[in-house]
Design a protein around this motif. Structure first.
Motif, PDB file in Angstrom:
ATOM      1  N   UNK A 183       0.836  -1.180   0.000  1.00 10.95           N
ATOM      2  CA  UNK A 183       0.000   0.000   0.000  1.00 10.95           C
ATOM      3  C   UNK A 183       0.887   1.251   0.000  1.00 10.95           C
ATOM      4  N   UNK A 184       0.578   2.148  -0.913  1.00  7.87           N
ATOM      5  CA  UNK A 184       1.272   3.423  -0.935  1.00  7.87           C
ATOM      6  C   UNK A 184       0.584   4.326   0.085  1.00  7.87           C
ATOM      7  N   UNK A 185       1.377   4.905   0.954  1.00  8.94           N
ATOM      8  CA  UNK A 185       0.858   5.737   2.034  1.00  8.94           C
ATOM      9  C   UNK A 185       0.833   7.191   1.579  1.00  8.94           C
ATOM     10  N   UNK A 186      -0.313   7.813   1.684  1.00  9.83           N
ATOM     11  CA  UNK A 186      -0.437   9.213   1.318  1.00  9.83           C
ATOM     12  C   UNK A 186      -0.379  10.131   2.539  1.00  9.83           C
ATOM     13  N   UNK A 187      -0.841   9.636   3.691  1.00  4.24           N
ATOM     14  CA  UNK A 187      -0.848  10.464   4.889  1.00  4.24           C
ATOM     15  C   UNK A 187      -0.574   9.596   6.109  1.00  4.24           C
ATOM     16  N   UNK A 188       0.295  10.092   6.975  1.00  2.00           N
ATOM     17  CA  UNK A 188       0.588   9.406   8.230  1.00  2.00           C
ATOM     18  C   UNK A 188       0.129  10.282   9.379  1.00  2.00           C
ATOM     19  N   UNK A 189      -0.633   9.680  10.278  1.00  2.00           N
ATOM     20  CA  UNK A 189      -1.140  10.396  11.440  1.00  2.00           C
ATOM     21  C   UNK A 189      -0.493   9.777  12.673  1.00  2.00           C
ATOM     22  N   UNK A 190       0.270  10.556  13.403  1.00  2.00           N
ATOM     23  CA  UNK A 190       0.944  10.055  14.608  1.00  2.00           C
ATOM     24  C   UNK A 190      -0.079   9.936  15.724  1.00  2.00           C
ATOM     25  N   UNK A 191      -0.216   8.747  16.265  1.00  2.83           N
ATOM     26  CA  UNK A 191      -1.164   8.498  17.347  1.00  2.83           C
ATOM     27  C   UNK A 191      -0.432   8.661  18.682  1.00  2.83           C
ATOM     28  N   UNK A 192      -0.971   9.527  19.535  1.00  4.39           N
ATOM     29  CA  UNK A 192      -0.370   9.814  20.835  1.00  4.39           C
ATOM     30  C   UNK A 192      -1.389   9.405  21.904  1.00  4.39           C
ATOM     31  N   UNK A 193      -0.985   8.469  22.771  1.00  2.00           N
ATOM     32  CA  UNK A 193      -1.939   7.931  23.732  1.00  2.00           C
ATOM     33  C   UNK A 193      -1.767   8.456  25.162  1.00  2.00           C
ATOM     34  N   UNK A 194      -0.748   9.276  25.395  1.00  4.04           N
ATOM     35  CA  UNK A 194      -0.624   9.877  26.728  1.00  4.04           C
ATOM     36  C   UNK A 194       0.176  11.176  26.634  1.00  4.04           C
TER      37      UNK A 194
END
Length: 167
Positions: free
Chosen positions: A1-12
């Motif tokens: 899969x070609x990635x167009x957008x990366x969203x950094x997930x922050x859990x704390x």
């Protein structure tokens, strides 16, 4: 899969200090305080959008919303469904979603209608779809695009140019 957008997930809130300053889109899985958002903006100098669940967005103060607006940072409502942070700290929006958005746009649908359809089909939040539509209009390179996706796009462009020049 070609990635167009990366969203950094922050859990704390403890993760904020160790974030890469180049992060452009962040999803917060915890209810942030004004101080957490201020620290996030201070530490992530390339930040363009913060994505938070709707129940948390309702608790964000007007002062924080104004602060984010003054910084040019969008506050997006929604969730990252099915994401497991223990496997990957990023949630990714692939090329297929961008292609589907383009197809719906070519059918003449409004941004609101596109956001509704994509949300139903893939559970990507309406705000995030609208943000993608906005960034597609304003920039040839999607926010949060990875080097891998850019090099793949460049390769495809070179192939297309080669085919055109041969004809």
């Amino acid at each position: 899969m070609v990635i167009k957008m990366k969203i950094r997930v922050v859990s704390s809130k403890d993760e904020i200090a160790s974030l890469n300053p180049g992060e452009s889109i962040i999803h917060l899985t915890f209810r942030p305080s004004n101080k957490d958002i201020f620290n996030l903006v201070k530490n992530c100098t390339d930040l363009k959008a913060i994505h938070i669940p709707s129940s948390y967005k309702k608790t964000i103060s007007e002062a924080t919303e104004i602060f984010l607006s003054m910084q040019g940072i969008e506050l997006l409502e929604g969730d990252v469904w099915g994401h497991r942070k223990d496997i990957n700290e990023y949630s990714e929006v692939g090329l297929g979603i961008y292609d589907r958005i383009d197809a719906l746009k070519s059918e003449g649908l409004s941004d609101e209608a596109i956001a509704e359809r994509i949300n139903k089909e893939s559970r990507i939040s309406k705000d995030l779809v609208k943000y993608i539509l906005k960034t597609k209009r304003n920039s040839p390179r999607p926010v949060g695009a990875t080097h891998k996706s850019l090099s793949s796009s460049t390769t495809r462009l070179h192939r297309a140019n080669d085919k055109l020049s041969k004809n």
